[in-house]
Scaffold this motif. Structure first.
Motif, PDB file in Angstrom:
ATOM      1  N   PRO A 147      19.872  32.131   7.707  1.00  0.00           N
ATOM      2  CA  PRO A 147      20.730  33.098   8.391  1.00  0.00           C
ATOM      3  C   PRO A 147      21.148  32.601   9.767  1.00  0.00           C
ATOM      4  CG  PRO A 147      18.437  33.804   8.458  1.00  0.00           C
ATOM      5  CD  PRO A 147      18.490  32.603   7.570  1.00  0.00           C
ATOM      6  N   ALA A 148      22.326  33.017  10.184  1.00  0.00           N
ATOM      7  CA  ALA A 148      22.775  32.639  11.520  1.00  0.00           C
ATOM      8  C   ALA A 148      21.924  33.365  12.549  1.00  0.00           C
ATOM      9  CB  ALA A 148      24.244  33.018  11.688  1.00  0.00           C
ATOM     10  N   PRO A 149      21.461  32.682  13.561  1.00  0.00           N
ATOM     11  CA  PRO A 149      20.657  33.359  14.575  1.00  0.00           C
ATOM     12  C   PRO A 149      21.491  34.329  15.386  1.00  0.00           C
ATOM     13  CG  PRO A 149      21.143  31.101  15.235  1.00  0.00           C
ATOM     14  CD  PRO A 149      21.640  31.258  13.822  1.00  0.00           C
ATOM     15  N   ALA A 150      20.813  35.310  15.940  1.00  0.00           N
ATOM     16  CA  ALA A 150      21.523  36.333  16.707  1.00  0.00           C
ATOM     17  C   ALA A 150      22.284  35.735  17.875  1.00  0.00           C
ATOM     18  CB  ALA A 150      20.525  37.375  17.205  1.00  0.00           C
ATOM     19  N   ARG A 151      21.718  34.683  18.473  1.00  0.00           N
ATOM     20  CA  ARG A 151      22.409  34.088  19.637  1.00  0.00           C
ATOM     21  C   ARG A 151      23.734  33.430  19.243  1.00  0.00           C
ATOM     22  NH1 ARG A 151      17.888  30.831  18.765  1.00  0.00           N
ATOM     23  NH2 ARG A 151      18.339  28.680  18.087  1.00  0.00           N
ATOM     24  N   ALA A 152      23.912  33.116  17.940  1.00  0.00           N
ATOM     25  CA  ALA A 152      25.200  32.579  17.488  1.00  0.00           C
ATOM     26  C   ALA A 152      26.202  33.683  17.209  1.00  0.00           C
ATOM     27  CB  ALA A 152      24.998  31.718  16.244  1.00  0.00           C
ATOM     28  N   LEU A 153      25.722  34.877  16.880  1.00  0.00           N
ATOM     29  CA  LEU A 153      26.614  35.983  16.543  1.00  0.00           C
ATOM     30  C   LEU A 153      26.983  36.832  17.763  1.00  0.00           C
ATOM     31  CD1 LEU A 153      25.001  37.220  13.193  1.00  0.00           C
ATOM     32  CD2 LEU A 153      26.956  35.697  13.503  1.00  0.00           C
ATOM     33  N   LEU A 154      26.068  36.957  18.705  1.00  0.00           N
ATOM     34  CA  LEU A 154      26.331  37.809  19.866  1.00  0.00           C
ATOM     35  C   LEU A 154      27.591  37.419  20.635  1.00  0.00           C
ATOM     36  CD1 LEU A 154      22.739  38.426  21.285  1.00  0.00           C
ATOM     37  CD2 LEU A 154      24.340  40.148  20.412  1.00  0.00           C
ATOM     38  N   PRO A 155      27.877  36.119  20.867  1.00  0.00           N
ATOM     39  CA  PRO A 155      29.099  35.773  21.610  1.00  0.00           C
ATOM     40  C   PRO A 155      30.386  36.144  20.886  1.00  0.00           C
ATOM     41  CG  PRO A 155      27.550  33.939  21.621  1.00  0.00           C
ATOM     42  CD  PRO A 155      27.033  34.926  20.636  1.00  0.00           C
ATOM     43  N   LEU A 156      30.307  36.461  19.574  1.00  0.00           N
ATOM     44  CA  LEU A 156      31.512  36.807  18.834  1.00  0.00           C
ATOM     45  C   LEU A 156      31.927  38.262  19.027  1.00  0.00           C
ATOM     46  CD1 LEU A 156      30.680  35.044  15.442  1.00  0.00           C
ATOM     47  CD2 LEU A 156      32.099  34.166  17.305  1.00  0.00           C
ATOM     48  N   ILE A 157      31.026  39.088  19.534  1.00  0.00           N
ATOM     49  CA  ILE A 157      31.301  40.522  19.586  1.00  0.00           C
ATOM     50  C   ILE A 157      32.474  40.827  20.511  1.00  0.00           C
ATOM     51  CG2 ILE A 157      30.369  42.764  20.266  1.00  0.00           C
ATOM     52  CD1 ILE A 157      27.653  41.844  19.306  1.00  0.00           C
ATOM     53  N   LEU A 158      32.453  40.276  21.718  1.00  0.00           N
ATOM     54  CA  LEU A 158      33.507  40.602  22.690  1.00  0.00           C
ATOM     55  C   LEU A 158      34.887  40.142  22.220  1.00  0.00           C
ATOM     56  CD1 LEU A 158      34.375  41.774  25.360  1.00  0.00           C
ATOM     57  CD2 LEU A 158      33.791  39.605  26.462  1.00  0.00           C
ATOM     58  N   PRO A 159      35.074  38.876  21.816  1.00  0.00           N
ATOM     59  CA  PRO A 159      36.416  38.496  21.342  1.00  0.00           C
ATOM     60  C   PRO A 159      36.846  39.268  20.107  1.00  0.00           C
ATOM     61  CG  PRO A 159      34.850  36.707  20.988  1.00  0.00           C
ATOM     62  CD  PRO A 159      34.178  37.700  21.874  1.00  0.00           C
ATOM     63  N   ALA A 160      35.916  39.556  19.203  1.00  0.00           N
ATOM     64  CA  ALA A 160      36.278  40.334  18.012  1.00  0.00           C
ATOM     65  C   ALA A 160      36.705  41.738  18.388  1.00  0.00           C
ATOM     66  CB  ALA A 160      35.100  40.369  17.040  1.00  0.00           C
ATOM     67  N   ALA A 161      36.004  42.351  19.328  1.00  0.00           N
ATOM     68  CA  ALA A 161      36.366  43.697  19.750  1.00  0.00           C
ATOM     69  C   ALA A 161      37.730  43.717  20.434  1.00  0.00           C
ATOM     70  CB  ALA A 161      35.289  44.252  20.687  1.00  0.00           C
ATOM     71  N   VAL A 162      37.984  42.736  21.287  1.00  0.00           N
ATOM     72  CA  VAL A 162      39.274  42.673  21.982  1.00  0.00           C
ATOM     73  C   VAL A 162      40.413  42.485  20.984  1.00  0.00           C
ATOM     74  CG1 VAL A 162      40.653  41.324  23.599  1.00  0.00           C
ATOM     75  CG2 VAL A 162      38.276  41.869  24.145  1.00  0.00           C
ATOM     76  N   VAL A 163      40.224  41.581  20.037  1.00  0.00           N
ATOM     77  CA  VAL A 163      41.265  41.352  19.038  1.00  0.00           C
ATOM     78  C   VAL A 163      41.485  42.595  18.189  1.00  0.00           C
ATOM     79  CG1 VAL A 163      41.852  40.029  16.963  1.00  0.00           C
ATOM     80  CG2 VAL A 163      40.943  38.860  18.959  1.00  0.00           C
ATOM     81  N   GLY A 164      40.404  43.273  17.793  1.00  0.00           N
ATOM     82  CA  GLY A 164      40.549  44.483  16.978  1.00  0.00           C
ATOM     83  C   GLY A 164      41.318  45.575  17.699  1.00  0.00           C
ATOM     84  N   VAL A 165      40.988  45.805  18.959  1.00  0.00           N
ATOM     85  CA  VAL A 165      41.688  46.842  19.737  1.00  0.00           C
ATOM     86  C   VAL A 165      43.156  46.456  19.926  1.00  0.00           C
ATOM     87  CG1 VAL A 165      41.825  47.956  21.988  1.00  0.00           C
ATOM     88  CG2 VAL A 165      39.600  47.636  20.895  1.00  0.00           C
ATOM     89  N   ALA A 166      43.399  45.203  20.288  1.00  0.00           N
ATOM     90  CA  ALA A 166      44.781  44.758  20.502  1.00  0.00           C
ATOM     91  C   ALA A 166      45.596  44.843  19.217  1.00  0.00           C
ATOM     92  CB  ALA A 166      44.791  43.330  21.041  1.00  0.00           C
ATOM     93  N   ALA A 167      45.004  44.453  18.087  1.00  0.00           N
ATOM     94  CA  ALA A 167      45.718  44.526  16.811  1.00  0.00           C
ATOM     95  C   ALA A 167      46.095  45.963  16.471  1.00  0.00           C
ATOM     96  CB  ALA A 167      44.855  43.929  15.699  1.00  0.00           C
ATOM     97  N   ALA A 168      45.178  46.894  16.728  1.00  0.00           N
ATOM     98  CA  ALA A 168      45.470  48.298  16.461  1.00  0.00           C
ATOM     99  C   ALA A 168      46.580  48.818  17.366  1.00  0.00           C
ATOM    100  CB  ALA A 168      44.206  49.140  16.636  1.00  0.00           C
ATOM    101  N   LEU A 169      46.563  48.425  18.630  1.00  0.00           N
ATOM    102  CA  LEU A 169      47.595  48.893  19.556  1.00  0.00           C
ATOM    103  C   LEU A 169      48.969  48.357  19.167  1.00  0.00           C
ATOM    104  CD1 LEU A 169      45.697  48.621  22.965  1.00  0.00           C
ATOM    105  CD2 LEU A 169      46.198  50.690  21.631  1.00  0.00           C
ATOM    106  N   VAL A 170      49.032  47.101  18.718  1.00  0.00           N
ATOM    107  CA  VAL A 170      50.315  46.563  18.239  1.00  0.00           C
ATOM    108  C   VAL A 170      50.798  47.351  17.032  1.00  0.00           C
ATOM    109  CG1 VAL A 170      51.421  44.558  17.192  1.00  0.00           C
ATOM    110  CG2 VAL A 170      49.927  44.262  19.173  1.00  0.00           C
ATOM    111  N   PHE A 171      49.900  47.596  16.088  1.00  0.00           N
ATOM    112  CA  PHE A 171      50.268  48.349  14.888  1.00  0.00           C
ATOM    113  C   PHE A 171      50.747  49.754  15.237  1.00  0.00           C
ATOM    114  CE2 PHE A 171      48.493  51.497  11.799  1.00  0.00           C
ATOM    115  CZ  PHE A 171      49.479  51.364  10.842  1.00  0.00           C
ATOM    116  N   VAL A 172      49.996  50.465  16.066  1.00  0.00           N
ATOM    117  CA  VAL A 172      50.383  51.827  16.442  1.00  0.00           C
ATOM    118  C   VAL A 172      51.675  51.814  17.233  1.00  0.00           C
ATOM    119  CG1 VAL A 172      49.701  53.843  17.797  1.00  0.00           C
ATOM    120  CG2 VAL A 172      48.018  52.699  16.350  1.00  0.00           C
TER     121      VAL A 172
END
Length: 424
Positions: free
Chosen positions: A11-36
């Motif tokens: 399994p991927a260690p948590a320290r490899a997954l934690l840095p992905l949260i912020l960019p994923a969240a930013v992209v998700g919010v931005a994608a939704a705002l473009v769609f809306v």
């Protein structure tokens, strides 16, 4: 000799997954705002074009002359954008699926304008493919500059997941689509590790859309209780029947597309498509216009209000409008109009056989149509299920998907290669 099982990937260690949260969240919010943002701008323009403007001119909002004028004018306007905008509003839409290529930033204004005009003007396509393409391009361009060492393909995957989550109002749809895309590819770590960032983007996109615009896919059909043997039989008949109808459009797609391509110029192809769509709207009425999500809700409010022939006519006209709009060059996706076609076919089955529950008819009709048009199994199952908001229907959908999938798998898809031949 006893064969040892293959070693499982660590399994991927948590320290490899934690840095992905912020960019994923930013992209998700931005994608939704473009769609809306694009959707709301198109809705405002649609309100003007189909409300105050015909009222001021003294013509009926959905009269046959006005539908002809609006659809032809939409073809002219989108054709002008495709002709003159930098990048010609993106690649040929008939060659694209949900997994869009990374477009250059200068292409995006023309693509956004083309899809906005299309959504407001009435052609039977949805926003999903162009909005996914826009968000993928923005995420790849901005993300590549802010985080240049990011893994290849990370930004497009996050943008696609965020947009799908935003459109369906739940991250489950994004996770299912991404898991389907990962099938057959080598993965590092476990499946959930590979879905972690995409699920984060999808969740943030879905939550943003829910908070901003509060979408709902529930059609308000009569509640469905426990399945009966008759419901199983209905699912086994309606889903493959709907898939067969969808395959008629799939097989006709290369020929209709080739017919419009003979016109060679977007200022001829798109207006000609608008004229044909105007004729179809005159035959089917206002419910066969636009992407179809609001119209299918109106259709489902009174499942007893039309005859079986009336529902069948709506399904055939809407499918023909989807085929023409996708062939002549309008920028748009095929999921939402396909939902309308499947729902109308399901209500036709209910009108023919009153013992068929409307929820069963609609959900299995949508399932079969989406399997044929999109060839996306998880999207088809998920969309069909959320329309009726009944967990009991899931087992019926899985049963109905089996013969429907056997009919469509391995056959041409409603997507073309650059040379005009269908993708399989």
């Amino acid at each position: 000799m006893v064969r040892q099982p293959p070693p499982t990937a660590p399994p991927a260690p948590a320290r490899a997954l934690l840095p992905l949260i912020l960019p994923a969240a930013v992209v998700g919010v931005a994608a939704a705002l473009v769609f809306v943002g694009v959707s709301r701008a198109a809705e405002q323009l649609q309100h003007v074009l189909w409300g105050p403007l015909p009222d001021a001119l003294g013509v009926g909002r959905y009269s046959v002359p006005w539908m002809f004028v609006m659809l032809t004018a939409t073809g002219l306007a989108v054709g002008l954008v495709v002709w003159k905008a930098p990048g010609h509003a993106g690649p040929e839409p008939a060659t694209l699926g949900l997994d869009a290529p990374v477009l250059a930033p200068f292409v995006l204004p023309g693509l956004v304008l083309a899809v906005g005009l299309m959504l407001a003007g009435g052609p039977s396509l949805g926003p999903e493919n162009p909005i996914i393409a826009v968000n993928i391009a923005l995420a790849a361009w901005l993300g590549g500059r802010l985080v240049p060492r990011a893994e290849d393909g990370m930004w497009p995957a996050l943008a696609e997941a965020g947009t799908i989550g935003a459109m369906f109002g739940t991250p489950v749809a994004a996770a299912l689509v991404i898991s389907e895309a990962l099938a057959g590819r080598p993965m590092r770590g476990r499946l959930w590790d590979n879905l972690f960032a995409s699920l984060t983007a999808g969740a943030c996109g879905a939550l943003t859309t829910t908070l901003v615009s509060r979408p709902s896919f529930d059609l308000g059909l009569p509640p469905f209780g426990h399945p009966r043997w008759g419901d199983v039989a209905a699912a086994l008949v309606i889903a493959p029947a709907s898939a067969l109808l969808g395959m008629c459009a799939v097989y006709g797609f290369p020929y209709v597309h080739a017919a419009f391509r003979r016109l060679r110029h977007p200022m001829l192809m798109l207006p000609a498509g608008g004229v044909v769509l105007g004729a179809l709207a005159a035959a089917g009425g206002q419910l066969t216009l636009f992407k179809g999500l609001d119209e299918v809700a109106e259709l489902a409010r009174a499942p007893e209000g039309r005859s079986a022939g009336g529902f069948a006519a709506l399904a055939v006209v809407k499918l023909a409008a989807l085929l023409v709009a996708a062939s002549c060059g309008f920028r748009g996706g095929r999921i939402f109009p396909a939902v309308f076609v499947g729902a109308a076919l399901g209500l036709c089955a209910h009108a023919l056989v009153p013992g068929v529950h409307p929820a069963v008819g609609v959900s299995t009709g949508v399932l079969g149509m989406l399997l044929a048009i999109t060839r996306q199994g998880w999207v088809s199952l998920f969309t069909a299920a959320v329309l009726v908001s009944s967990p009991a229907v899931l087992a019926l959908l899985c049963i109905g998907s089996l013969p429907a999938w056997l009919l469509v798998t391995g056959r041409p898809q409603m997507q073309l290669r650059a040379d005009g031949t269908p993708v399989r």
